[in-house]
Motif scaffolding. Structure first.
Motif, PDB file in Angstrom:
ATOM      1  N   MET A   1       6.817  16.094  27.641  1.00  0.00           N
ATOM      2  CA  MET A   1       6.760  17.414  27.212  1.00  0.00           C
ATOM      3  C   MET A   1       5.443  17.409  26.156  1.00  0.00           C
ATOM      4  SD  MET A   1       8.510  19.263  24.006  1.00  0.00           S
ATOM      5  CE  MET A   1       7.307  19.232  22.528  1.00  0.00           C
ATOM      6  N   SER A   2       4.624  18.234  26.494  1.00  0.00           N
ATOM      7  CA  SER A   2       3.302  18.202  25.417  1.00  0.00           C
ATOM      8  C   SER A   2       3.568  18.697  24.141  1.00  0.00           C
ATOM      9  CB  SER A   2       2.004  19.063  26.138  1.00  0.00           C
ATOM     10  OG  SER A   2       2.589  20.204  26.459  1.00  0.00           O
ATOM     11  N   GLU A   3       3.055  18.366  22.992  1.00  0.00           N
ATOM     12  CA  GLU A   3       3.451  18.909  21.738  1.00  0.00           C
ATOM     13  C   GLU A   3       3.168  20.292  21.520  1.00  0.00           C
ATOM     14  OE1 GLU A   3       3.199  17.448  17.285  1.00  0.00           O
ATOM     15  OE2 GLU A   3       2.479  15.865  18.620  1.00  0.00           O
ATOM     16  N   MET A   4       3.734  20.824  20.793  1.00  0.00           N
ATOM     17  CA  MET A   4       3.760  22.242  20.360  1.00  0.00           C
ATOM     18  C   MET A   4       2.468  22.451  19.549  1.00  0.00           C
ATOM     19  SD  MET A   4       6.731  25.039  20.074  1.00  0.00           S
ATOM     20  CE  MET A   4       7.822  23.956  19.417  1.00  0.00           C
ATOM     21  N   THR A   5       1.499  23.447  19.762  1.00  0.00           N
ATOM     22  CA  THR A   5       0.485  23.430  18.735  1.00  0.00           C
ATOM     23  C   THR A   5       1.206  24.383  17.637  1.00  0.00           C
ATOM     24  OG1 THR A   5      -0.090  25.629  19.371  1.00  0.00           O
ATOM     25  CG2 THR A   5      -1.061  23.774  20.592  1.00  0.00           C
ATOM     26  N   GLN A   6       0.327  24.340  16.522  1.00  0.00           N
ATOM     27  CA  GLN A   6       0.811  25.067  15.339  1.00  0.00           C
ATOM     28  C   GLN A   6       1.050  26.509  15.585  1.00  0.00           C
ATOM     29  OE1 GLN A   6      -1.944  24.646  12.140  1.00  0.00           O
ATOM     30  NE2 GLN A   6      -0.896  22.952  11.132  1.00  0.00           N
ATOM     31  N   ARG A   7       0.002  26.689  16.331  1.00  0.00           N
ATOM     32  CA  ARG A   7      -0.001  28.450  16.648  1.00  0.00           C
ATOM     33  C   ARG A   7       1.553  28.542  17.390  1.00  0.00           C
ATOM     34  NH1 ARG A   7      -3.993  31.467  18.442  1.00  0.00           N
ATOM     35  NH2 ARG A   7      -2.843  33.291  18.808  1.00  0.00           N
ATOM     36  N   GLU A   8       1.744  27.870  18.338  1.00  0.00           N
ATOM     37  CA  GLU A   8       2.801  28.012  19.225  1.00  0.00           C
ATOM     38  C   GLU A   8       4.227  27.953  18.404  1.00  0.00           C
ATOM     39  OE1 GLU A   8       1.185  26.470  23.649  1.00  0.00           O
ATOM     40  OE2 GLU A   8       2.024  25.063  21.885  1.00  0.00           O
ATOM     41  N   LYS A   9       4.261  27.081  17.456  1.00  0.00           N
ATOM     42  CA  LYS A   9       5.249  26.772  16.641  1.00  0.00           C
ATOM     43  C   LYS A   9       5.425  28.051  15.663  1.00  0.00           C
ATOM     44  CE  LYS A   9       5.247  21.734  16.237  1.00  0.00           C
ATOM     45  NZ  LYS A   9       4.762  20.783  15.068  1.00  0.00           N
ATOM     46  N   TYR A  10       4.531  28.547  15.271  1.00  0.00           N
ATOM     47  CA  TYR A  10       4.276  29.609  14.611  1.00  0.00           C
ATOM     48  C   TYR A  10       5.119  30.997  15.057  1.00  0.00           C
ATOM     49  CZ  TYR A  10       2.816  33.821  11.877  1.00  0.00           C
ATOM     50  OH  TYR A  10       2.938  35.023  11.433  1.00  0.00           O
ATOM     51  N   ASP A  11       4.521  31.086  16.306  1.00  0.00           N
ATOM     52  CA  ASP A  11       4.898  32.094  17.229  1.00  0.00           C
ATOM     53  C   ASP A  11       6.407  32.359  17.395  1.00  0.00           C
ATOM     54  OD1 ASP A  11       2.294  33.517  17.105  1.00  0.00           O
ATOM     55  OD2 ASP A  11       1.700  32.596  19.014  1.00  0.00           O
ATOM     56  N   LEU A  12       6.605  30.988  17.915  1.00  0.00           N
ATOM     57  CA  LEU A  12       8.128  30.876  18.334  1.00  0.00           C
ATOM     58  C   LEU A  12       9.220  30.992  16.890  1.00  0.00           C
ATOM     59  CD1 LEU A  12      10.092  29.985  20.425  1.00  0.00           C
ATOM     60  CD2 LEU A  12      10.002  27.858  20.025  1.00  0.00           C
ATOM     61  N   LYS A  13       8.585  30.419  15.760  1.00  0.00           N
ATOM     62  CA  LYS A  13       9.324  30.613  14.668  1.00  0.00           C
ATOM     63  C   LYS A  13       9.578  32.171  14.287  1.00  0.00           C
ATOM     64  CE  LYS A  13       9.181  28.716  10.246  1.00  0.00           C
ATOM     65  NZ  LYS A  13       8.528  27.922   9.200  1.00  0.00           N
ATOM     66  N   ARG A  14       8.279  32.967  14.479  1.00  0.00           N
ATOM     67  CA  ARG A  14       8.481  34.544  14.114  1.00  0.00           C
ATOM     68  C   ARG A  14       9.488  35.259  15.168  1.00  0.00           C
ATOM     69  NH1 ARG A  14       7.861  37.508  10.721  1.00  0.00           N
ATOM     70  NH2 ARG A  14       5.985  38.943  11.343  1.00  0.00           N
ATOM     71  N   ARG A  15       9.557  34.590  16.477  1.00  0.00           N
ATOM     72  CA  ARG A  15      10.284  35.361  17.545  1.00  0.00           C
ATOM     73  C   ARG A  15      11.738  35.156  16.847  1.00  0.00           C
ATOM     74  NH1 ARG A  15       5.784  36.089  19.473  1.00  0.00           N
ATOM     75  NH2 ARG A  15       6.215  37.663  17.941  1.00  0.00           N
ATOM     76  N   LEU A  16      11.952  33.605  16.435  1.00  0.00           N
ATOM     77  CA  LEU A  16      13.091  33.397  16.182  1.00  0.00           C
ATOM     78  C   LEU A  16      13.733  34.228  14.850  1.00  0.00           C
ATOM     79  CD1 LEU A  16      13.128  29.647  16.476  1.00  0.00           C
ATOM     80  CD2 LEU A  16      15.284  31.069  17.307  1.00  0.00           C
ATOM     81  N   GLU A  17      12.872  34.332  14.103  1.00  0.00           N
ATOM     82  CA  GLU A  17      13.206  35.284  12.780  1.00  0.00           C
ATOM     83  C   GLU A  17      13.609  36.741  13.518  1.00  0.00           C
ATOM     84  OE1 GLU A  17      10.071  33.550   9.719  1.00  0.00           O
ATOM     85  OE2 GLU A  17       9.934  35.626  10.163  1.00  0.00           O
ATOM     86  N   GLU A  18      12.909  37.472  14.326  1.00  0.00           N
ATOM     87  CA  GLU A  18      13.285  38.694  14.684  1.00  0.00           C
ATOM     88  C   GLU A  18      14.670  38.590  15.484  1.00  0.00           C
ATOM     89  OE1 GLU A  18       8.673  39.350  15.873  1.00  0.00           O
ATOM     90  OE2 GLU A  18      10.018  39.998  17.424  1.00  0.00           O
ATOM     91  N   LEU A  19      14.747  37.411  16.379  1.00  0.00           N
ATOM     92  CA  LEU A  19      15.923  37.413  17.146  1.00  0.00           C
ATOM     93  C   LEU A  19      17.325  37.394  16.016  1.00  0.00           C
ATOM     94  CD1 LEU A  19      14.795  35.113  19.905  1.00  0.00           C
ATOM     95  CD2 LEU A  19      15.872  37.502  20.330  1.00  0.00           C
ATOM     96  N   LYS A  20      16.971  36.630  15.033  1.00  0.00           N
ATOM     97  CA  LYS A  20      17.951  36.264  14.201  1.00  0.00           C
ATOM     98  C   LYS A  20      18.450  37.564  13.346  1.00  0.00           C
ATOM     99  CE  LYS A  20      17.336  31.879  12.294  1.00  0.00           C
ATOM    100  NZ  LYS A  20      16.925  31.014  11.425  1.00  0.00           N
ATOM    101  N   SER A  21      17.554  38.507  13.114  1.00  0.00           N
ATOM    102  CA  SER A  21      17.771  39.571  12.374  1.00  0.00           C
ATOM    103  C   SER A  21      18.554  40.894  13.432  1.00  0.00           C
ATOM    104  CB  SER A  21      16.408  40.366  11.790  1.00  0.00           C
ATOM    105  OG  SER A  21      15.766  40.903  12.946  1.00  0.00           O
ATOM    106  N   CYS A  22      18.679  40.442  14.540  1.00  0.00           N
ATOM    107  CA  CYS A  22      19.104  41.581  15.492  1.00  0.00           C
ATOM    108  C   CYS A  22      20.838  41.433  15.363  1.00  0.00           C
ATOM    109  CB  CYS A  22      18.729  41.207  17.094  1.00  0.00           C
ATOM    110  SG  CYS A  22      17.005  41.544  17.259  1.00  0.00           S
TER     111      CYS A  22
END
Ligand SMILES: [Zn+2]
Length: 415
Positions: A1-22
Motif C-alpha cells: 500500500m502506498s502511504e496516505m498523504t496528509q490531505r487524504e488522511k485529513y479528508d478521510l478523518k472528516r468523512r469519519l466525523e460526519e459518519l460518526k455523527s449520523c
C-alpha cells in the motif's frame, strides 16, 4: 500500500466525523464493506436477499427506509464492474435530523487499505471500526543496535518488527591480557573498535538507504557505545539525519529489537506532534522578527502570498472547519467567493448581487472544505502543505492566535 498523504488522511478523518455523527431513529443505517476479491454479482445477490428479509420489518417507516437504502446501494453498485483495488464501502441510510425528520445520506468510500472481510450491517449507527483501524499510522522505522561486540539491524513497519542483519565483531574486551603493554593493547583495541563501527555504519547505511519511506531511525544498545557511534557519525549523512534518538536496551541481538521498539514507543507517539512543533517554532520565530520576516498569517495575506507563488510551507490547522463557497448571480452570472465557518453555514444567507440590479439573492454554487481548497492552491504553486493538529501548545496557537492559516515564505516580501 502506498502511504496516505496528509490531505487524504485529513479528508478521510472528516468523512469519519460526519459518519460518526449520523444517527438513525431505528436500526436503519446500512454499512456494507466489499473486499476487492468479492464479485459484484455476489454482493447484489446478497443484497437482494436482505431486501426480501427486510420486508418483514414490523415498523412501516423503518422498513421503507431500510428498503430504500438497499435500493440505493444496489443502484450504486451498477457503477462497478468489479470492486476497486482496496474494495469499497457503502454507508447509506436515513439519518435523524431533529424532530420527526430524517434525511437520506449515502457515502461511497474507497479505503486506503484493502478490506479483508465482507460485511453487511444494519444498525442505528454506521459501523466504522474496520475503517477507523485503517487510519492507524503504518510508518516505517529503521532499527539499529550496536555495542563493541554485536550489531543488529532491523525494521519496524506498523507494529511488525523484522531483523535484517546480525553481525559480530572481533574487538577484544577493554581489559588487556597479561604480557602485552597495556597502552599498546588499548591502542589496538581502539583501532579495532573504530573499524568495527565503520563496518556497522556502512552496512546500516546501505540497508536503510534501500528501504523506501523510512521515517526515522532508532538507535539502541547498552552503555555509552551507541552515543559514541551516533556522535562520531559512522552513518552516511542522509541516514544519520534520520536518527530520532538513542535508547537503552539490555541486548544488541534480535531480542534487543523488540526492547528498542518498546522503549521508543512514547517518543514515537510524540513524533508527529514534535515534527509539527518544530515547524510551528520555525514559524513563530519568523513572526517575532521585525525585519525580513518569512512569516505570513491570516487567510487574506496567505492567499496573497500563494497567488505570488512565494509560500514555502503552508500551515493549516486541522481544526479550521471552514468552507470556501462560490456565489453566483442567477441574473448576470457574476460570481464571487466567500469563506464561511461550518457553524454559520446553515444560517448563511447569500447577499444580493453587487453587479446588476437584480434583487434576487446570489446562489451557493460550490462548497469546498477550506483546507482542501487552500491545499490545492498551494500544491499548484509547489508549496508544501502541513496540516497541523492541536496536539501541542504550538499547534494550538496556530488555531487560536493565527486563525488557523499561516505560512512560511520562500523569501521576505512586504505584502
Ligand atoms: Zn447579478
Amino acid at each position: 500500500m502506498s502511504e496516505m498523504t496528509q490531505r487524504e488522511k485529513y479528508d478521510l478523518k472528516r468523512r469519519l466525523e460526519e459518519l460518526k455523527s449520523c444517527k438513525g431513529r431505528h436500526t436503519e443505517l446500512i454499512s456494507l464493506y466489499v473486499p476487492p476479491s468479492k464479485q459484484i454479482f455476489d454482493v447484489t445477490a446478497y443484497l437482494r436477499n436482505e431486501y426480501s428479509q427486510s420486508q418483514n420489518i414490523k415498523s412501516k417507516t423503518t422498513m421503507k427506509n431500510v428498503l430504500s437504502a438497499i435500493e440505493s446501494i444496489m443502484s450504486r453498485l451498477k457503477n462497478f464492474k468489479q470492486p476497486p483495488e482496496n474494495g469499497v464501502i457503502f454507508f447509506v441510510g436515513h439519518k435523524s435530523v431533529g424532530a420527526d425528520k430524517t434525511e437520506m445520506v449515502a457515502y461511497v468510500i474507497e479505503p486506503p487499505m484493502p478490506i479483508t472481510t465482507f460485511l453487511y450491517r444494519c444498525d442505528s449507527l454506521f459501523y466504522l471500526d474496520p475503517l477507523q483501524a485503517m487510519m492507524v499510522e503504518k510508518e516505517v522505522y529503521g532499527l539499529l543496535l550496536v555495542d563493541r561486540r554485536e550489531c543488529t539491524l532491523g525494521i519496524l513497519k506498523g507494529n511488525q518488527i523484522s531483523m535484517l542483519k546480525y553481525m559480530t565483531s572481533q574487538v577484544p574486551g577493554k581489559h588487556g591480557r597479561g604480557g602485552q603493554s597495556q597502552r599498546r593493547f588499548e591502542r589496538l583495541t581502539e583501532i579495532a573498535a573504530h573499524e568495527w563501527f565503520v563496518k556497522c555504519g556502512e552496512e546500516a547505511s546501505e540497508i536503510f538507504q534501500q528501504e523506501e519511506n523510512i521515517k526515522g531511525i532508532l538507535v539502541g544498545g547498552p552503555g555509552p557505545t551507541k552515543h559514541y557511534f551516533v556522535e562520531e557519525k559512522y552513518l552516511h549523512y542522509e541516514v544519520q539525519e534520520k536518527i530520532i534518538d538513542t535508547f537503552d536496551t539490555g541486548y544488541t541481538d534480535e531480542f534487543g529489537l523488540r526492547e528498542l521498539v518498546s522503549n521508543a514507543a512514547d517518543t514515537m507517539t510524540n513524533l508527529k506532534v514534535s515534527s509539527e512543533k518544530k515547524l510551528m517554532k520555525r514559524f513563530l520565530k519568523e513572526v517575532t522578527k521585525t525585519e525580513n520576516s518569512l512569516a505570513v498569517y491570516g487567510e487574506l495575506q496567505v492567499r496573497k502570498a500563494l497567488e505570488m507563488g512565494i509560500v514555502d510551507t503552508l500551515l493549516l490547522s486541522e481544526n479550521l472547519r471552514r468552507y470556501r463557497i462560490k456565489l453566483v448571480c442567477s441574473s448576470c452570472q457574476y460570481s464571487e467567493h466567500r469563506t464561511v465557518a461550518e457553524e454559520d453555514l446553515e444560517a448563511f444567507s447569500p447577499p444580493k448581487c453587487s453587479k446588476c440590479d437584480s434583487s434576487a439573492e446570489m446562489e451557493i454554487k460550490e462548497k469546498i472544505d477550506l483546507i482542501d481548497e487552500l491545499s490545492d492552491f498551494a500544491e499548484n504553486t509547489s508549496s508544501k502543505v502541513e496540516i497541523i493538529s492541536t496536539g501541542s501548545e504550538e499547534g494550538d496557537s496556530l488555531y487560536s492566535a493565527f486563525n488557523g492559516i499561516a505560512g512560511i515564505l520562500r523569501y521576505s516580501v512586504d505584502l
